[in-house]
Design an enzyme around this catalytic site. Structure first.
Site, mmCIF file in Angstrom:
data_model
loop_
_atom_site.group_PDB
_atom_site.id
_atom_site.type_symbol
_atom_site.label_atom_id
_atom_site.label_comp_id
_atom_site.label_asym_id
_atom_site.label_seq_id
_atom_site.Cartn_x
_atom_site.Cartn_y
_atom_site.Cartn_z
ATOM 1 N N TYR A 1 0.844 -1.202 0.000
ATOM 2 C CA TYR A 1 0.000 0.000 0.000
ATOM 3 C C TYR A 1 0.881 1.254 0.000
ATOM 4 O O TYR A 1 0.727 2.145 -0.835
ATOM 5 C CB TYR A 1 -0.926 -0.021 1.221
ATOM 6 C CG TYR A 1 -1.902 1.111 1.241
ATOM 7 C CD1 TYR A 1 -3.100 1.031 0.535
ATOM 8 C CD2 TYR A 1 -1.642 2.279 1.951
ATOM 9 C CE1 TYR A 1 -4.002 2.085 0.541
ATOM 10 C CE2 TYR A 1 -2.533 3.334 1.962
ATOM 11 C CZ TYR A 1 -3.710 3.228 1.268
ATOM 12 O OH TYR A 1 -4.597 4.278 1.265
ATOM 13 N N LYS B 1 1.354 3.929 -3.158
ATOM 14 C CA LYS B 1 1.039 5.353 -2.971
ATOM 15 C C LYS B 1 2.277 6.221 -3.236
ATOM 16 O O LYS B 1 2.187 7.313 -3.802
ATOM 17 C CB LYS B 1 0.523 5.599 -1.548
ATOM 18 C CG LYS B 1 -0.912 5.149 -1.329
ATOM 19 C CD LYS B 1 -1.886 6.056 -2.070
ATOM 20 C CE LYS B 1 -3.325 5.774 -1.723
ATOM 21 N NZ LYS B 1 -4.257 6.662 -2.442
#
Ligand code: UDP
Length: 324
Positions: free
Chosen positions: A154, A158
């Site tokens: 994650y 990002k």
């Protein structure tokens, strides 16, 4: 340009934060196109604006949205919030997390590049990773864990979004603003994706134990979604924000144990705390962060605003004890 003639695109507009942003932009008099594949978002989140003729909802992935380029080129700006939700999803579905976060962002940036339509990207405090600093500053080095621990997919996806957006800024002069959202809470947040506050409130209401993971001494700073939205709107309006990275988060640091106790007290609940070892709470591949606090001086310097709603008010509003 006055608010009435503005037209915004909000990807992830039916999600928790996206729907609050859509409501705010409509209240300011703007037109809004909300693009959302409704995988984790829901049309229920947009009930307040559903009858508003200035809101158009496209139930689609960004990557599959009809005429995305034309849509973006007719916009004042794009708020790009569509993303895989939460660290729990990253642990359980890392491929989906990575592909969603990379593909949707790339589609937005490509669509915006030709006409240089401003894009505000929502990244995450996750990118700071395991940094041990007391306060996370936008210029800090980042300490992300290794790829065999799926949680870090994650943060890494990002972070790639941030690199990609800044490369569009450099190569095409695309006006981008990057925001790193810290723990954001408020009405309509679902507890289904691991988020702690809606889970605690639901448990306290039902008299069930509040499940505190680990020793409960890990800390977070919670930010009311209305404050997050205020920061996003102000950053979009600010020329000085272009090409820059901003933390958006609260400054009141609490342990998760304190959070649980405060929820119980404010809701007048008979619930108890229950400490759950991390190994039982999460799938393998999980590492928690001990502390996470944003520096918000840069945000305040550029926008004149910093989130300041107290934890007690945040909890009361999230629980529906005060008007949202
Ligand atoms: N947490 C908890 N009980 C829950 C859900 C989360 O104790 O039911 C803890 C979690 O381990 C973390 C903190 O609360 O330390 C915040 O979790 P959340 O998923 O809301 O956000 P994160 O900071 O992990 O992105």
């Amino acid at each position: 340009m006055d608010s009435q003639s503005k037209r915004y695109i909000v990807t992830g507009g039916a999600g928790f934060i996206g729907s609050h942003l859509v409501e705010r932009l409509l209240a300011d008099g703007a037109r809004v196109v909300a693009i959302d594949d409704l995988s984790t978002g829901s049309l229920d989140n947009l009930t307040a604006g559903a009858a508003n003729p200035r809101l158009e909802i496209r139930a689609s992935k960004v990557t599959e949205c009809q005429d995305l380029k034309a849509l973006v080129e007719g916009a004042t700006a794009v708020f790009h919030l569509a993303a895989a939700v939460g660290v729990e999803m990253a642990v359980n579905q890392p491929r989906r997390t990575i592909e969603t976060n990379l593909d949707e962002t790339e589609a937005v940036l490509r669509a915006a590049a030709g006409a240089r339509i401003p894009v505000l990207l929502t990244s995450s405090s996750e990118v700071y990773g395991k940094s041990q600093k007391d306060v996370f500053d936008e210029g800090d080095d980042l300490l992300i864990g290794p790829p065999h621990l799926a949680r870090w997919s994650y943060a890494c996806s990002k972070l790639m979004d941030e690199f990609l957006a800044l490369s569009y800024a450099r190569e095409f002069g695309l006006p981008v603003v990057i925001t790193r959202l810290f723990n954001t809470v408020g009405p309509r947040q679902s507890g289904s994706y691991g988020m702690v506050l809606p889970r605690f409130i639901a448990a306290a209401r039902e008299g069930r134990p509040l499940e505190v993971y680990g020793d409960g001494e890990q800390t977070r700073c919670f930010c009311l979604v209305n404050d997050t939205v205020e920061a996003l709107v102000r950053l979009e309006r600010s020329e000085a924000a272009r090409g820059e990275v901003f933390n958006i988060g609260g400054s009141e640091e609490v342990t998760i144990r304190q959070l649980a106790e405060t929820v119980i007290r404010l809701l007048g609940s008979s619930s108890q705390l229950s400490l759950i070892p991390y190994a039982d709470a999460y799938a393998p591949g999980f590492e928690d962060m001990r502390r996470r606090r944003p520096a918000v001086e840069k945000l305040q310097g550029v926008t004149g605003f910093r989130p300041a709603t107290s934890l007690a008010e945040i909890i009361r509003r999230t629980a529906g004890m005060l008007p949202a």
